[in-house]
Design a protein around this motif. Structure first.
Motif, PDB file in Angstrom:
ATOM      1  N   MET A 108     -14.430  14.066  15.766  1.00 45.25           N
ATOM      2  CA  MET A 108     -15.044  13.154  14.790  1.00 45.25           C
ATOM      3  C   MET A 108     -16.558  13.343  14.767  1.00 45.25           C
ATOM      4  O   MET A 108     -17.185  13.412  13.700  1.00 45.25           O
ATOM      5  N   LYS A 109     -17.168  13.444  15.930  1.00 50.99           N
ATOM      6  CA  LYS A 109     -18.609  13.660  16.011  1.00 50.99           C
ATOM      7  C   LYS A 109     -18.998  14.981  15.357  1.00 50.99           C
ATOM      8  O   LYS A 109     -19.989  15.065  14.627  1.00 50.99           O
ATOM      9  N   GLN A 110     -18.204  16.023  15.612  1.00 54.50           N
ATOM     10  CA  GLN A 110     -18.519  17.341  15.048  1.00 54.50           C
ATOM     11  C   GLN A 110     -18.463  17.334  13.521  1.00 54.50           C
ATOM     12  O   GLN A 110     -19.324  17.895  12.846  1.00 54.50           O
ATOM     13  N   ARG A 111     -17.449  16.689  12.973  1.00 57.90           N
ATOM     14  CA  ARG A 111     -17.327  16.648  11.511  1.00 57.90           C
ATOM     15  C   ARG A 111     -18.445  15.805  10.889  1.00 57.90           C
ATOM     16  O   ARG A 111     -19.087  16.219   9.914  1.00 57.90           O
ATOM     17  N   LEU A 112     -18.661  14.622  11.455  1.00 56.96           N
ATOM     18  CA  LEU A 112     -19.700  13.743  10.918  1.00 56.96           C
ATOM     19  C   LEU A 112     -21.083  14.371  11.046  1.00 56.96           C
ATOM     20  O   LEU A 112     -21.912  14.249  10.137  1.00 56.96           O
ATOM     21  N   ALA A 113     -21.333  15.029  12.161  1.00 56.58           N
ATOM     22  CA  ALA A 113     -22.643  15.640  12.366  1.00 56.58           C
ATOM     23  C   ALA A 113     -22.952  16.648  11.269  1.00 56.58           C
ATOM     24  O   ALA A 113     -24.080  16.717  10.762  1.00 56.58           O
ATOM     25  N   ARG A 114     -21.983  17.436  10.885  1.00 61.26           N
ATOM     26  CA  ARG A 114     -22.195  18.433   9.836  1.00 61.26           C
ATOM     27  C   ARG A 114     -22.451  17.775   8.478  1.00 61.26           C
ATOM     28  O   ARG A 114     -23.340  18.191   7.729  1.00 61.26           O
TER      29      ARG A 114
END
Length: 258
Positions: A86-92
């Protein structure tokens, strides 16, 4: 598509999608509409089935201002922690100021551009008029006519149309006329399809009980893949909205064996 001459506001895109898909009419498993806020002005809309990291990265590479998907980031029952995937997707999304819009059941159900309607179009299933053309909870399922000499012939047609192997459960020689379909993980709609008088039911997935129902009721069950069955609605909606608003539109298909 119209030649884009000026950007469209995020509000205009959201209002157009909400007006088309009517999310307030559905009880859903997660929020429909704008899930992640990005830049205010939109030139290019990318569509895809699922808001995966691979789709987000591909959309970034293509210069997207907004991404429209069927499967968004947020679902009922999540713990709310922004960690891991979730963090990886949101960060992008946040780093590149990209809007993420997601519509789940509303996109399944639209009578012209929805997943069910678009899959029926590709398979040559002609929906019955009025209430006879719908079945199941929230009237999501589509019921129509496509004559096939046998269940095996219909299964082969589905496999060829979607470009992947399918699972067929029932006597392969049974002739088919009344076809029910509901894309994705709609195993639970099989009993309603049987009650509605279907000769065959087409969906994305199969679970253990459905094989027994198919054998005991003599109704063909065809599972053609969750992702494979849901590639068409979001493309149709994206193309329609892009044409109406004068946006660049690109569908990106991230392969998924499920």
């Amino acid at each position: 598509m119209k030649t884009p001459s000026h950007p469209v506001s995020r509000t205009t895109l959201l209002e157009t999608l909400n007006g088309l898909l009517q999310p307030a009419l559905f009880t859903d498993y997660g929020p429909n509409g704008l899930q992640v806020e990005g830049r205010q002005h939109i030139h290019k809309l990318v569509t895809g089935v699922t808001a995966s990291r691979a789709l987000i990265d591909a959309a970034i590479a293509e210069g997207a201002d907004a991404i429209l998907v069927h499967h968004g980031l947020f679902w009922r029952g999540q713990d709310g922690c922004v960690t891991g995937w979730m963090k990886q997707r949101l960060a992008r999304l946040l780093a590149h100021d990209i809007n993420l819009l997601a519509y789940h059941l509303p996109l399944d159900a639209h009578p012209i551009f929805g997943n069910n309607a678009q899959l029926a179009l590709r398979l040559g299933v002609v929906a019955f008029d009025g209430p006879a053309g719908r079945f199941g909870a929230q009237s999501l399922g589509l019921m129509g006519r496509r004559k096939s000499a046998s269940a095996a012939e219909l299964a082969a047609h589905v496999a060829q149309s979607l470009g992947r192997a399918v699972t067929l459960v029932v006597e392969p020689d049974r002739p088919i006329e009344r076809v029910a379909l509901c894309t994705g993980g709609a195993q639970s709609y099989f009993e309603a399809a049987i009650t509605a008088g279907a000769d065959a039911f087409i969906t994305g997935e199969i679970s253990e009980p459905q094989a027994h129902y198919a054998r005991e009721c003599g109704v063909a069950y065809i599972a053609c893949g969750h992702h494979a069955s849901e590639r068409y609605g979001v493309q149709a909606v994206g193309a329609h909205v892009a044409q109406a608003l004068g946006l660049f539109h690109q569908f990106i298909d991230i392969d998924n064996p499920a």
